[in-house]
Write an enzyme that holds these catalytic residues in place. Structure first.
Site, mmCIF file in Angstrom:
data_model
loop_
_atom_site.group_PDB
_atom_site.id
_atom_site.type_symbol
_atom_site.label_atom_id
_atom_site.label_comp_id
_atom_site.label_asym_id
_atom_site.label_seq_id
_atom_site.Cartn_x
_atom_site.Cartn_y
_atom_site.Cartn_z
ATOM 1 N N LYS A 267 -11.250 -4.742 -4.280
ATOM 2 C CA LYS A 267 -12.297 -3.724 -4.424
ATOM 3 C C LYS A 267 -11.777 -2.532 -5.216
ATOM 4 O O LYS A 267 -12.521 -1.852 -5.892
ATOM 5 C CB LYS A 267 -12.761 -3.239 -3.049
ATOM 6 C CG LYS A 267 -13.368 -4.309 -2.162
ATOM 7 C CD LYS A 267 -13.946 -3.689 -0.898
ATOM 8 C CE LYS A 267 -14.139 -4.714 0.192
ATOM 9 N NZ LYS A 267 -13.041 -4.706 1.185
ATOM 10 N N LYS B 45 0.838 -1.213 0.000
ATOM 11 C CA LYS B 45 0.000 0.000 0.000
ATOM 12 C C LYS B 45 0.868 1.256 0.000
ATOM 13 O O LYS B 45 0.498 2.263 -0.601
ATOM 14 C CB LYS B 45 -0.955 -0.002 1.199
ATOM 15 C CG LYS B 45 -2.095 -0.983 1.018
ATOM 16 C CD LYS B 45 -3.393 -0.470 1.618
ATOM 17 C CE LYS B 45 -4.549 -1.388 1.269
ATOM 18 N NZ LYS B 45 -5.458 -1.607 2.372
ATOM 19 N N LYS C 77 -4.600 -10.244 -7.028
ATOM 20 C CA LYS C 77 -5.790 -10.841 -6.406
ATOM 21 C C LYS C 77 -6.998 -9.935 -6.658
ATOM 22 O O LYS C 77 -6.841 -8.723 -6.843
ATOM 23 C CB LYS C 77 -5.536 -11.088 -4.920
ATOM 24 C CG LYS C 77 -5.809 -9.910 -4.070
ATOM 25 C CD LYS C 77 -5.721 -10.207 -2.592
ATOM 26 C CE LYS C 77 -5.728 -8.888 -1.884
ATOM 27 N NZ LYS C 77 -6.767 -8.419 -1.117
HETATM 28 P P1 TYM Z 1 -10.975 -6.786 3.255
HETATM 29 O O1 TYM Z 1 -12.072 -5.796 3.395
HETATM 30 O O2 TYM Z 1 -9.872 -6.475 2.314
HETATM 31 O O3 TYM Z 1 -11.544 -8.183 2.817
HETATM 32 C C1 TYM Z 1 -12.565 -8.850 3.554
HETATM 33 C C2 TYM Z 1 -12.305 -10.341 3.559
HETATM 34 O O4 TYM Z 1 -12.254 -10.839 2.209
HETATM 35 C C3 TYM Z 1 -11.031 -11.571 2.000
HETATM 36 N N1 TYM Z 1 -10.586 -11.348 0.620
HETATM 37 C C4 TYM Z 1 -10.356 -12.319 -0.274
HETATM 38 N N2 TYM Z 1 -10.427 -13.665 -0.176
HETATM 39 C C5 TYM Z 1 -10.116 -14.381 -1.292
HETATM 40 N N3 TYM Z 1 -9.737 -13.815 -2.478
HETATM 41 C C6 TYM Z 1 -9.655 -12.483 -2.610
HETATM 42 N N4 TYM Z 1 -9.312 -11.941 -3.760
HETATM 43 C C7 TYM Z 1 -9.963 -11.674 -1.466
HETATM 44 N N5 TYM Z 1 -9.983 -10.329 -1.253
HETATM 45 C C8 TYM Z 1 -10.362 -10.158 0.031
HETATM 46 C C9 TYM Z 1 -10.051 -10.977 3.008
HETATM 47 O O5 TYM Z 1 -9.007 -11.873 3.312
HETATM 48 C C10 TYM Z 1 -10.941 -10.700 4.189
HETATM 49 O O6 TYM Z 1 -11.097 -11.858 4.978
HETATM 50 N N6 TYM Z 1 -7.985 -6.140 7.212
HETATM 51 C C11 TYM Z 1 -9.203 -6.804 6.762
HETATM 52 C C12 TYM Z 1 -10.425 -6.389 7.588
HETATM 53 C C13 TYM Z 1 -10.297 -6.580 9.056
HETATM 54 C C14 TYM Z 1 -10.339 -7.830 9.753
HETATM 55 C C15 TYM Z 1 -10.225 -7.498 11.132
HETATM 56 C C16 TYM Z 1 -10.447 -9.162 9.334
HETATM 57 C C17 TYM Z 1 -10.169 -5.601 10.008
HETATM 58 N N7 TYM Z 1 -10.137 -6.144 11.238
HETATM 59 C C18 TYM Z 1 -10.204 -8.504 12.113
HETATM 60 C C19 TYM Z 1 -10.428 -10.155 10.317
HETATM 61 C C20 TYM Z 1 -10.310 -9.817 11.681
HETATM 62 C C21 TYM Z 1 -9.454 -6.414 5.326
HETATM 63 O O7 TYM Z 1 -8.930 -5.452 4.827
HETATM 64 O O8 TYM Z 1 -10.368 -7.153 4.690
#
Ligand code: TYM
Length: 328
Positions: free
Chosen positions: A197, A114, A194
């Site tokens: 969003k 990032k 990957k």
């Molecule tokens: P975020 O918002 O990027 O994504 C949410 C969840 O989706 C999964 N994910 C994917 N899985 C498979 N293939 C992909 N291309 C893909 N893109 C996203 C992510 O692994 C995630 O599980 N930091 C986290 C949010 C967060 C969180 C937490 C998660 C904040 N606090 C505590 C678990 C526990 C995030 O940015 O997710």
């Protein structure tokens, strides 16, 4: 009676929730809902570590909550809430900062990526992001964290923070374990990174069927398959990974065999995927759109979730402050 395990997971309200989020995480969360005590968080405080338009934030939160509820995170059976509504998340983050080595944060690949992507805005929040994530999990003493594989390094850091905290201040927190789905990494439709969003390489869960096909038809597959007669390798094909997430076992088996034997073309294979993907996503899209049109229902579920989580968060913070000598 034995206490139910606690599962915690979060999602950023930073754009359309997509098939990667769904297959990598949300579908798995929704399955766990009756098995464990589930807490799901819309992590708005994480989402502000990148540039964003404040005027859009509430709409994004609404959409993220609506889509998650539509995917099966029924507020009557789990707790779903917005992170900034429970201020203990940031308080615990500050306290955990004092046991987190800077060197560990510097190793985080997501921070490095990032920082490269937004060189004009390498802010302290971006650096501290994984500590806030650890605070999210630890505040509820979660045992299980369903995530995609891009979050595994953050979870490993969370365990390091738990160990350091417990060693200094007493045994307050359990070490959380990840729960990965069968498709923990869905690639973007262009096959380059990957699915994400922010990269414009995704299928949104609320895309209309025409839009889904427009994106799926040109999507990247096994590059060795130039013609129908070229045998393919489903193990390296993102379309096959999505088949495993959406299609019934007999279709997955058929596609696997016929791709390897060059008996099916990529377009045919994508059409089969489209059919099963739409079958699963259609009720989600319909329900999410209904919920987006009734924001008061969503906001009231989120407030109720925040109130319930706030009670747990207060109790944990009380214990933490005492352990750290900040209160008698
Ligand atoms: P975020 O918002 O990027 O994504 C949410 C969840 O989706 C999964 N994910 C994917 N899985 C498979 N293939 C992909 N291309 C893909 N893109 C996203 C992510 O692994 C995630 O599980 N930091 C986290 C949010 C967060 C969180 C937490 C998660 C904040 N606090 C505590 C678990 C526990 C995030 O940015 O997710």
């Amino acid at each position: 009676m034995t206490k139910k395990k606690v599962a915690f997971s979060g999602i950023q309200p930073s754009g359309d929730i997509h098939v990667g989020n769904y297959l990598g995480a949300i579908k798995n969360w929704a399955r766990m809902i009756d098995e464990v005590d589930c807490i799901f968080c819309i992590v708005d405080l994480h989402a502000i570590t990148v540039m964003y338009d404040p005027a859009e934030m509430q709409e994004r939160i609404l959409r993220a909550a609506a889509v998650n509820i539509a995917c099966g995170l029924d507020p009557a059976r789990c707790r779903i809430f917005v992170q900034s509504r429970v201020p203990e998340h940031t308080e615990l983050c500050w306290l955990l900062n004092t046991v987190t080595p800077i060197g560990s944060l510097e190793r985080m690949t997501q921070f490095k990526d990032k920082s490269q992507q937004q060189q004009e805005n390498v802010n302290t929040g971006l650096f501290d992001y994984p500590v806030l994530m650890a605070a999210d999990i630890m505040l509820y003493k979660a045992n299980v964290v369903p995530v995609g594989d891009d979050q595994l390094q953050h979870l490993e850091l969370c365990r390091e923070i738990v160990r350091k905290f417990n060693a200094r201040f007493g045994d307050v927190f359990p070490e959380p374990q990840e729960r990965l789905s069968q498709a923990p990494r869905i690639m973007g439709l262009d096959g380059k990174a990957k699915m994400s969003k922010s990269l414009g390489n995704h299928i949104s869960l609320i895309d209309e069927p025409d839009a889904v096909w427009k994106k799926l038809a040109p999507a990247f597959t096994d590059p060795a398959r130039q013609r129908r007669s070229d045998p393919g390798n489903p193990d390296i094909c993102n379309i096959f990974t999505m088949h495993r997430g959406f299609s019934p076992p007999e279709v997955v088996q058929r596609v696997n065999g016929e791709c390897r034997g060059a008996e099916i073309g990529c377009v045919e294979c994508k059409k089969m995927l489209l059919e099963h993907m739409l079958k699963e996503l259609e009720p989600i899209r319909t329900r999410a759109k209904e919920l987006i049109a009734e924001p008061e229902r969503v906001y009231s579920a989120l407030s109720e979730g925040a109130a319930k989580c706030g009670t747990v968060a207060e109790a944990t913070m009380d214990e933490v402050r005492r352990a750290m000598g900040l209160r008698k």
